[in-house]
Write a protein that holds these residues in place. Sequence first.
Motif, mmCIF file in Angstrom:
data_model
loop_
_atom_site.group_PDB
_atom_site.id
_atom_site.type_symbol
_atom_site.label_atom_id
_atom_site.label_comp_id
_atom_site.label_asym_id
_atom_site.label_seq_id
_atom_site.Cartn_x
_atom_site.Cartn_y
_atom_site.Cartn_z
ATOM 1 N N LEU A 226 29.132 -12.150 -1.163
ATOM 2 C CA LEU A 226 30.129 -12.809 -0.293
ATOM 3 C C LEU A 226 31.485 -12.285 -0.320
ATOM 4 C CD1 LEU A 226 28.969 -16.581 -0.762
ATOM 5 C CD2 LEU A 226 28.113 -14.941 0.960
ATOM 6 N N GLU A 227 31.699 -11.514 -1.211
ATOM 7 C CA GLU A 227 32.949 -10.796 -1.345
ATOM 8 C C GLU A 227 33.111 -9.521 -0.300
ATOM 9 O OE1 GLU A 227 36.218 -8.746 -4.270
ATOM 10 O OE2 GLU A 227 33.893 -8.379 -4.592
ATOM 11 N N THR A 228 31.960 -8.698 -0.009
ATOM 12 C CA THR A 228 32.029 -7.816 0.688
ATOM 13 C C THR A 228 31.291 -7.847 1.998
ATOM 14 O OG1 THR A 228 29.856 -6.614 -0.481
ATOM 15 C CG2 THR A 228 32.076 -6.232 -1.316
ATOM 16 N N ASP A 229 30.366 -8.973 1.923
ATOM 17 C CA ASP A 229 29.649 -9.364 3.390
ATOM 18 C C ASP A 229 28.410 -8.266 3.338
ATOM 19 O OD1 ASP A 229 28.825 -11.025 5.317
ATOM 20 O OD2 ASP A 229 29.967 -9.866 6.807
ATOM 21 N N ASN A 230 27.911 -7.991 2.111
ATOM 22 C CA ASN A 230 26.846 -7.026 2.274
ATOM 23 C C ASN A 230 25.341 -7.534 1.553
ATOM 24 O OD1 ASN A 230 27.814 -4.583 3.655
ATOM 25 N ND2 ASN A 230 29.337 -4.464 1.759
ATOM 26 N N LEU A 231 24.488 -7.019 2.016
ATOM 27 C CA LEU A 231 23.135 -7.474 1.623
ATOM 28 C C LEU A 231 22.747 -6.440 0.814
ATOM 29 C CD1 LEU A 231 21.214 -9.810 2.133
ATOM 30 C CD2 LEU A 231 20.062 -8.509 3.558
ATOM 31 N N LEU A 232 22.245 -6.767 -0.408
ATOM 32 C CA LEU A 232 21.508 -6.025 -1.605
ATOM 33 C C LEU A 232 20.199 -6.081 -1.559
ATOM 34 C CD1 LEU A 232 24.261 -6.135 -4.198
ATOM 35 C CD2 LEU A 232 24.552 -4.705 -2.215
ATOM 36 N N ILE A 233 19.206 -5.163 -1.853
ATOM 37 C CA ILE A 233 17.908 -5.203 -1.827
ATOM 38 C C ILE A 233 17.604 -4.386 -3.219
ATOM 39 C CG2 ILE A 233 17.427 -5.666 0.428
ATOM 40 C CD1 ILE A 233 16.341 -2.689 0.666
ATOM 41 N N ALA A 234 16.470 -5.098 -3.853
ATOM 42 C CA ALA A 234 15.773 -4.366 -4.869
ATOM 43 C C ALA A 234 14.563 -3.582 -4.695
ATOM 44 C CB ALA A 234 15.832 -5.357 -6.127
ATOM 45 N N LEU A 235 14.240 -2.640 -4.902
ATOM 46 C CA LEU A 235 13.190 -1.645 -4.473
ATOM 47 C C LEU A 235 12.660 -1.020 -5.514
ATOM 48 C CD1 LEU A 235 13.869 -0.274 -0.791
ATOM 49 C CD2 LEU A 235 12.680 -2.289 -1.321
ATOM 50 N N VAL B 33 0.843 -1.279 0.037
ATOM 51 C CA VAL B 33 -0.085 -0.154 -0.083
ATOM 52 C C VAL B 33 0.864 1.193 -0.204
ATOM 53 C CG1 VAL B 33 -1.503 1.499 1.350
ATOM 54 C CG2 VAL B 33 -2.075 -1.180 1.026
ATOM 55 N N VAL B 34 1.955 1.288 0.795
ATOM 56 C CA VAL B 34 2.555 2.756 1.187
ATOM 57 C C VAL B 34 3.968 2.388 0.078
ATOM 58 C CG1 VAL B 34 1.843 2.912 3.484
ATOM 59 C CG2 VAL B 34 4.037 1.706 3.154
ATOM 60 N N GLY B 35 4.123 1.235 -0.236
ATOM 61 C CA GLY B 35 5.315 1.301 -1.019
ATOM 62 C C GLY B 35 6.522 1.007 -0.228
ATOM 63 N N GLN B 36 7.722 -0.092 -0.447
ATOM 64 C CA GLN B 36 8.678 -0.335 0.464
ATOM 65 C C GLN B 36 9.514 0.742 0.432
ATOM 66 O OE1 GLN B 36 10.289 -4.227 -1.090
ATOM 67 N NE2 GLN B 36 9.234 -5.301 0.615
ATOM 68 N N GLU B 37 9.429 1.700 -0.934
ATOM 69 C CA GLU B 37 10.446 2.851 -0.620
ATOM 70 C C GLU B 37 9.935 3.838 0.117
ATOM 71 O OE1 GLU B 37 7.084 3.537 -3.882
ATOM 72 O OE2 GLU B 37 8.546 1.926 -3.252
ATOM 73 N N HIS B 38 8.906 3.680 0.853
ATOM 74 C CA HIS B 38 8.388 4.748 1.659
ATOM 75 C C HIS B 38 9.029 4.243 3.253
ATOM 76 C CE1 HIS B 38 7.206 7.361 -1.175
ATOM 77 N NE2 HIS B 38 6.100 6.704 -1.674
ATOM 78 N N THR B 39 9.188 3.139 3.596
ATOM 79 C CA THR B 39 9.558 2.400 4.754
ATOM 80 C C THR B 39 10.843 2.507 5.051
ATOM 81 O OG1 THR B 39 10.147 0.165 3.781
ATOM 82 C CG2 THR B 39 7.778 0.728 4.047
ATOM 83 N N GLY B 40 11.375 2.148 6.370
ATOM 84 C CA GLY B 40 12.413 2.282 6.872
ATOM 85 C C GLY B 40 13.673 1.318 6.113
ATOM 86 N N LEU B 41 13.195 0.530 5.219
ATOM 87 C CA LEU B 41 13.926 -0.300 4.465
ATOM 88 C C LEU B 41 14.784 0.328 3.313
ATOM 89 C CD1 LEU B 41 14.702 -3.619 4.235
ATOM 90 C CD2 LEU B 41 12.934 -3.753 2.471
ATOM 91 N N TYR B 42 14.088 1.481 3.047
ATOM 92 C CA TYR B 42 14.846 2.373 2.071
ATOM 93 C C TYR B 42 15.778 3.195 2.541
ATOM 94 C CZ TYR B 42 14.958 4.755 -2.615
ATOM 95 O OH TYR B 42 15.286 5.113 -3.661
ATOM 96 N N ASN B 43 16.730 2.640 3.281
ATOM 97 C CA ASN B 43 17.827 3.253 3.863
ATOM 98 C C ASN B 43 19.404 2.601 3.599
ATOM 99 O OD1 ASN B 43 19.200 4.363 6.023
ATOM 100 N ND2 ASN B 43 18.133 3.864 7.605
ATOM 101 N N GLY B 44 19.945 3.011 2.866
ATOM 102 C CA GLY B 44 21.186 2.455 2.595
ATOM 103 C C GLY B 44 21.853 3.346 1.170
ATOM 104 N N LYS B 45 22.872 2.790 0.592
ATOM 105 C CA LYS B 45 23.378 3.360 -0.506
ATOM 106 C C LYS B 45 23.084 2.973 -1.801
ATOM 107 C CE LYS B 45 28.139 1.495 0.131
ATOM 108 N NZ LYS B 45 29.675 1.755 0.282
ATOM 109 N N GLN B 46 23.037 3.732 -2.814
ATOM 110 C CA GLN B 46 22.930 2.987 -4.214
ATOM 111 C C GLN B 46 23.998 2.044 -4.618
ATOM 112 O OE1 GLN B 46 20.179 4.038 -5.926
ATOM 113 N NE2 GLN B 46 20.459 2.595 -7.574
ATOM 114 N N TYR B 47 23.709 0.874 -5.045
ATOM 115 C CA TYR B 47 24.633 -0.052 -5.374
ATOM 116 C C TYR B 47 25.036 -0.198 -6.874
ATOM 117 C CZ TYR B 47 26.958 -4.787 -6.339
ATOM 118 O OH TYR B 47 27.866 -5.809 -6.791
ATOM 119 N N VAL B 48 26.139 0.129 -7.254
ATOM 120 C CA VAL B 48 26.451 -0.135 -8.672
ATOM 121 C C VAL B 48 27.653 -1.270 -9.074
ATOM 122 C CG1 VAL B 48 27.717 1.127 -10.881
ATOM 123 C CG2 VAL B 48 26.358 2.347 -8.875
#
Length: 249
Positions: free
Chosen positions: A92-101, A36-51
Amino acid sequence: MGKSSKCTIVLLFLPFVFFSQVKENENLYYNWFDQVVGQEHTGLYNGKQYVNLDVNRIYEGRHSFFLTDDVVTGSILYDNQVYYDVDMKYNLETDNLLIALKSGAVTSILELIRDKVDRFTIEDYSFIRIDGFEENNSVINGFHQVLLKNDTYSLLKRYQKIRRKKIGNVGDNKLYFEFVSKNTYVLFANGHYKRINSKGDVIKMYPTLKKAINQFYIKNRTLKKSNSDRFMQRLFETIIKQSSPLKAA
């Protein structure tokens, strides 16, 4: 946005009967809210852009991610808030979790702040974050898969992939990269973490069970080669059965 805020909004828009049904299945309830609100409007949208700087430079598909380099569905406990059915990738190289929003027609890949990820699941694999436990002048930290857990101990697995340079085949001088797995088992018992790199490490932890451990390794050689995770699970299930209470040296 916290759970209390979500509950308030839901009560304003949904009949009581439906709300009662949804409450019985918390993950469906929060999935509905995020839609309803969109995940991009929740606290999950809190990280840096991954390239991804390695596009078209991975040698023979030997990528740096857990299971697959495609996004898979999982759940996350992030900044004390649970999110379900999240598209994610675990590097597994950087030990970071990436998400697609998704925001409209645009999909953003974000690298979450590691210190805010307490735990997450990918398919049937469950991971927890460990911070700053020292062993032999080295620090054990990062995400670890939970293989076994009870009141006495936790058997964990640390996944890593190491980057190596590769030159293409004949006629191709392009520089590529391949990522090679380097995994370690970790035991948490009596308030301490201990790495398990060999049979000798297990025997040092349980010297009174040396004979049983040696016999287990002999009888389960095939399993150790074909499925090392299941081998370790059965090994510690056997140790627990023979040693009560469990005491790691």
